[in-house]
Design a protein around this motif. Structure first.
Motif, PDB file in Angstrom:
ATOM      1  N   SER A 176       0.878  -1.293  -0.109  1.00 57.54           N
ATOM      2  CA  SER A 176      -0.138  -0.022   0.055  1.00 57.54           C
ATOM      3  C   SER A 176       0.727   1.245   0.098  1.00 57.54           C
ATOM      4  CB  SER A 176      -0.845   0.050   1.361  1.00 57.54           C
ATOM      5  OG  SER A 176      -1.611   1.307   1.554  1.00 57.54           O
ATOM      6  N   VAL A 177       0.154   2.245  -0.579  1.00 59.04           N
ATOM      7  CA  VAL A 177       1.041   3.576  -0.688  1.00 59.04           C
ATOM      8  C   VAL A 177       1.138   4.306   0.831  1.00 59.04           C
ATOM      9  CG1 VAL A 177      -0.976   5.055  -1.187  1.00 59.04           C
ATOM     10  CG2 VAL A 177       1.281   5.580  -2.247  1.00 59.04           C
ATOM     11  N   ALA A 178       0.410   3.600   1.538  1.00 59.66           N
ATOM     12  CA  ALA A 178       0.360   4.285   2.936  1.00 59.66           C
ATOM     13  C   ALA A 178       1.907   4.684   3.500  1.00 59.66           C
ATOM     14  CB  ALA A 178      -0.468   3.675   3.913  1.00 59.66           C
ATOM     15  N   ASN A 179       2.891   3.694   3.355  1.00 60.46           N
ATOM     16  CA  ASN A 179       4.038   3.888   4.104  1.00 60.46           C
ATOM     17  C   ASN A 179       5.193   4.205   2.689  1.00 60.46           C
ATOM     18  OD1 ASN A 179       3.435   3.672   6.768  1.00 60.46           O
ATOM     19  ND2 ASN A 179       3.215   1.749   6.463  1.00 60.46           N
ATOM     20  N   THR A 180       4.791   4.730   1.776  1.00 62.61           N
ATOM     21  CA  THR A 180       5.609   4.946   0.532  1.00 62.61           C
ATOM     22  C   THR A 180       7.362   5.609   0.988  1.00 62.61           C
ATOM     23  OG1 THR A 180       4.035   4.932  -0.949  1.00 62.61           O
ATOM     24  CG2 THR A 180       6.063   5.888  -1.829  1.00 62.61           C
ATOM     25  N   ALA A 181       6.890   6.675   1.796  1.00 62.87           N
ATOM     26  CA  ALA A 181       8.320   7.467   2.332  1.00 62.87           C
ATOM     27  C   ALA A 181       9.081   6.302   2.993  1.00 62.87           C
ATOM     28  CB  ALA A 181       7.798   8.511   2.798  1.00 62.87           C
ATOM     29  N   LEU A 182       8.750   5.736   3.718  1.00 59.53           N
ATOM     30  CA  LEU A 182       9.381   4.762   4.720  1.00 59.53           C
ATOM     31  C   LEU A 182       9.984   3.519   3.685  1.00 59.53           C
ATOM     32  CD1 LEU A 182      10.811   3.791   7.254  1.00 59.53           C
ATOM     33  CD2 LEU A 182       8.373   2.736   7.771  1.00 59.53           C
ATOM     34  N   MET A 183       9.002   2.990   2.874  1.00 58.94           N
ATOM     35  CA  MET A 183       9.662   2.015   2.103  1.00 58.94           C
ATOM     36  C   MET A 183      10.724   2.358   1.054  1.00 58.94           C
ATOM     37  SD  MET A 183       6.247  -0.194   1.352  1.00 58.94           S
ATOM     38  CE  MET A 183       4.860   0.821   1.683  1.00 58.94           C
ATOM     39  N   LEU A 184      10.497   3.604   0.519  1.00 58.72           N
ATOM     40  CA  LEU A 184      11.474   4.080  -0.242  1.00 58.72           C
ATOM     41  C   LEU A 184      12.894   4.472   0.592  1.00 58.72           C
ATOM     42  CD1 LEU A 184       9.580   6.120  -2.585  1.00 58.72           C
ATOM     43  CD2 LEU A 184      10.492   4.213  -2.991  1.00 58.72           C
ATOM     44  N   VAL A 185      13.013   4.962   1.626  1.00 57.88           N
ATOM     45  CA  VAL A 185      14.097   5.136   2.475  1.00 57.88           C
ATOM     46  C   VAL A 185      14.783   3.661   2.633  1.00 57.88           C
ATOM     47  CG1 VAL A 185      15.139   5.894   4.580  1.00 57.88           C
ATOM     48  CG2 VAL A 185      13.645   7.184   3.405  1.00 57.88           C
ATOM     49  N   ASP A 186      13.787   2.623   3.085  1.00 54.43           N
ATOM     50  CA  ASP A 186      14.357   1.342   3.344  1.00 54.43           C
ATOM     51  C   ASP A 186      15.245   0.805   2.082  1.00 54.43           C
ATOM     52  OD1 ASP A 186      13.226   1.126   5.924  1.00 54.43           O
ATOM     53  OD2 ASP A 186      11.382  -0.021   5.214  1.00 54.43           O
TER      54      ASP A 186
END
Length: 104
Positions: free
Chosen positions: A33-43
């Motif tokens: 889900s797009v809900a945590n996009t920022a965190l997933m991209l930093v990961d």
């Protein structure tokens, strides 16, 4: 919307080689889900940066991966800007993580 859908919606499409490397770096997170996009991209950026720093070669063959880390971090902050209240927290987390990768 998924992370992959969010990335595809960016109006400045990256060159094909960079887009393919971003897709590879995001991997299985792309369908989340797009809900945590920022965190997933930093990961994703953090994982690629660590892998890059652990390589023996730091020559020109690393250029695309360096651009990919940069693109992932840029997209992460673009996604984080949708929630300005958490932007400082996201930036501090990313800085800590990237600095730790450089020290490792």
């Amino acid at each position: 919307m998924t992370v992959n859908g969010w990335l595809a919606s960016r109006t400045q499409e990256p060159p094909p080689a960079l887009a393919a490397r971003i897709d590879e770096a995001v991997g299985g997170r792309a369908e989340r889900s797009v809900a945590n996009t920022a965190l997933m991209l930093v990961d994703s950026a953090d994982a690629m940066l660590r892998e890059l720093l652990n390589r023996e070669s730091e020559g020109r063959d690393s250029a695309l991966d360096l651009l990919t880390v940069d693109a992932l971090a840029t997209y992460a902050f673009e996604a984080a800007s949708a929630d300005p209240a958490t932007l400082t927290e996201r930036a501090e987390d990313a800085m800590r993580r990237f600095a730790a990768a450089a020290r490792a």
